[in-house]
Design an enzyme around this catalytic site. Sequence first.
Site, PDB file in Angstrom:
ATOM      1  N   ASP A  65       8.504  -0.096  -9.868  1.00 12.18           N
ATOM      2  CA  ASP A  65       7.206  -0.281  -9.211  1.00 12.18           C
ATOM      3  C   ASP A  65       6.524  -1.415  -9.969  1.00 12.18           C
ATOM      4  O   ASP A  65       6.204  -1.265 -11.151  1.00 12.18           O
ATOM      5  CB  ASP A  65       6.399   1.016  -9.316  1.00 12.18           C
ATOM      6  CG  ASP A  65       5.031   0.914  -8.650  1.00 12.18           C
ATOM      7  OD1 ASP A  65       4.592  -0.220  -8.331  1.00 12.18           O
ATOM      8  OD2 ASP A  65       4.400   1.967  -8.457  1.00 12.18           O
ATOM      9  N   VAL A  66       6.326  -2.556  -9.308  1.00 11.08           N
ATOM     10  CA  VAL A  66       5.782  -3.729 -10.014  1.00 11.08           C
ATOM     11  C   VAL A  66       4.377  -3.486 -10.565  1.00 11.08           C
ATOM     12  O   VAL A  66       3.921  -4.202 -11.458  1.00 11.08           O
ATOM     13  CB  VAL A  66       5.790  -5.006  -9.136  1.00 11.08           C
ATOM     14  CG1 VAL A  66       7.221  -5.450  -8.856  1.00 11.08           C
ATOM     15  CG2 VAL A  66       5.001  -4.817  -7.842  1.00 11.08           C
ATOM     16  N   TYR A 164      -5.814  -7.625   2.310  1.00  8.12           N
ATOM     17  CA  TYR A 164      -4.579  -8.375   2.038  1.00  8.12           C
ATOM     18  C   TYR A 164      -4.886  -9.828   1.688  1.00  8.12           C
ATOM     19  O   TYR A 164      -4.373 -10.387   0.722  1.00  8.12           O
ATOM     20  CB  TYR A 164      -3.684  -8.285   3.277  1.00  8.12           C
ATOM     21  CG  TYR A 164      -2.497  -9.218   3.287  1.00  8.12           C
ATOM     22  CD1 TYR A 164      -1.328  -8.895   2.599  1.00  8.12           C
ATOM     23  CD2 TYR A 164      -2.534 -10.416   4.007  1.00  8.12           C
ATOM     24  CE1 TYR A 164      -0.232  -9.746   2.619  1.00  8.12           C
ATOM     25  CE2 TYR A 164      -1.450 -11.270   4.037  1.00  8.12           C
ATOM     26  CZ  TYR A 164      -0.302 -10.932   3.331  1.00  8.12           C
ATOM     27  OH  TYR A 164       0.776 -11.782   3.359  1.00  8.12           O
ATOM     28  N   THR A 200       9.544  -9.626  10.403  1.00 12.85           N
ATOM     29  CA  THR A 200       9.862  -8.835   9.215  1.00 12.85           C
ATOM     30  C   THR A 200       9.409  -7.400   9.453  1.00 12.85           C
ATOM     31  O   THR A 200       8.732  -7.109  10.439  1.00 12.85           O
ATOM     32  CB  THR A 200       9.133  -9.371   7.969  1.00 12.85           C
ATOM     33  OG1 THR A 200       7.720  -9.200   8.146  1.00 12.85           O
ATOM     34  CG2 THR A 200       9.426 -10.839   7.732  1.00 12.85           C
ATOM     35  N   ASP A 201       9.741  -6.516   8.527  1.00  7.35           N
ATOM     36  CA  ASP A 201       9.284  -5.129   8.635  1.00  7.35           C
ATOM     37  C   ASP A 201       7.765  -5.080   8.755  1.00  7.35           C
ATOM     38  O   ASP A 201       7.202  -4.301   9.516  1.00  7.35           O
ATOM     39  CB  ASP A 201       9.714  -4.320   7.397  1.00  7.35           C
ATOM     40  CG  ASP A 201      11.224  -4.150   7.337  1.00  7.35           C
ATOM     41  OD1 ASP A 201      11.920  -4.768   8.154  1.00  7.35           O
ATOM     42  OD2 ASP A 201      11.690  -3.401   6.468  1.00  7.35           O
TER      43      ASP A 201
END
Length: 258
Positions: A65-66, A164, A200-201
Site C-alpha cells: 500500500d503506497v 482527484y 481503463t478500469d
Amino acid sequence: MTHSKHTFDNQLVLVTGGARGLGEHLVRAFLREGARVVINYFKSSDAAAALAAEAPERALAVQADVRDKAAVEKLFAEAQAHFGMPITTVVNNALPAFSFNGDARPHADQLSWENMNQQLDGIVRGSLNTTQAALAGMRELGFGRIINVGTNLFQNPVVPYHDYTAAKAALLSLTRTMSQDLGPDGITVNMVSGGLLRTTDASAATPEAVFDFIAGATPLRRVTTPAEFADAALFFASPWARSVTGQNLVVDGGLVKN
C-alpha cells in the site's frame, strides 16, 4: 555517469498500481524496451502475478500500500535484493479508489474534506513515500528518474472532480519543487498528464457520449489510449530526456495546450 547508464536495459523501474488499467500499459511499455520492472499492486494479486509471469527474468510483482511508508521501504529492499540493484526509476501511477463517473462525483455542495483527504493520501502521500524510499539508491548511482502521473483536468476541468484534481495539482507542485531539490543528485522529476483514456478500469464508468464529445473537441479527433500514454511516459526515463526536469507533458491528443 556514462551515457549507457541512461538506457532502459540498465534501469530497474517501479510502476505503482502496475497490475491493471494504465499501470499495466506502463509496465508493458518498459518491459518492451528492455527494462526490469517491479509491478507494485495493492489488491490485484492475480493480475500482478500473471503480468510478471510474462517476463519472469525481468519482472517482479510486489504487494504494498503506497500510503504505508514502512511497506514502501520493504518493497524497495525486496526489489534490490531480487535484482541486485536499486530501483532507478519510479512511476507514480497508483490511484486511490476512484471512478471517473461524473454523475456519482461529489458536487460543490457535497464535497467533504474526507473526499479530499482520501485522494491526497493516496496520490500525494503515496508519491512522497516512493520518492523518499528511492533516494538512497538513486544517490548511490548518481542517477534517478521519477515520473508522476498527472491529469489535464486542472487545465480543463471538463468534469469537476474536485478531490482527484486537487490531489493531482498538489502532485504537480511536488514534481516542480522536488526537481529543484534533487537535480544536483542527477535525479529528474517530471509529470505525464493524460485526459480521459479509452479505456481503463477507472474510466469504465464513463458514458460513451462523453468519450465521443471529448474526441470531437480533440485536434486528433480521438481519445488517447493507455498504450499511447505509456509510450509518452517512456520519454522521461529515456536518454533523450536527460536534460528535462520539473516538466508536465500533456498527452491528450492536443485537447489542452500546456
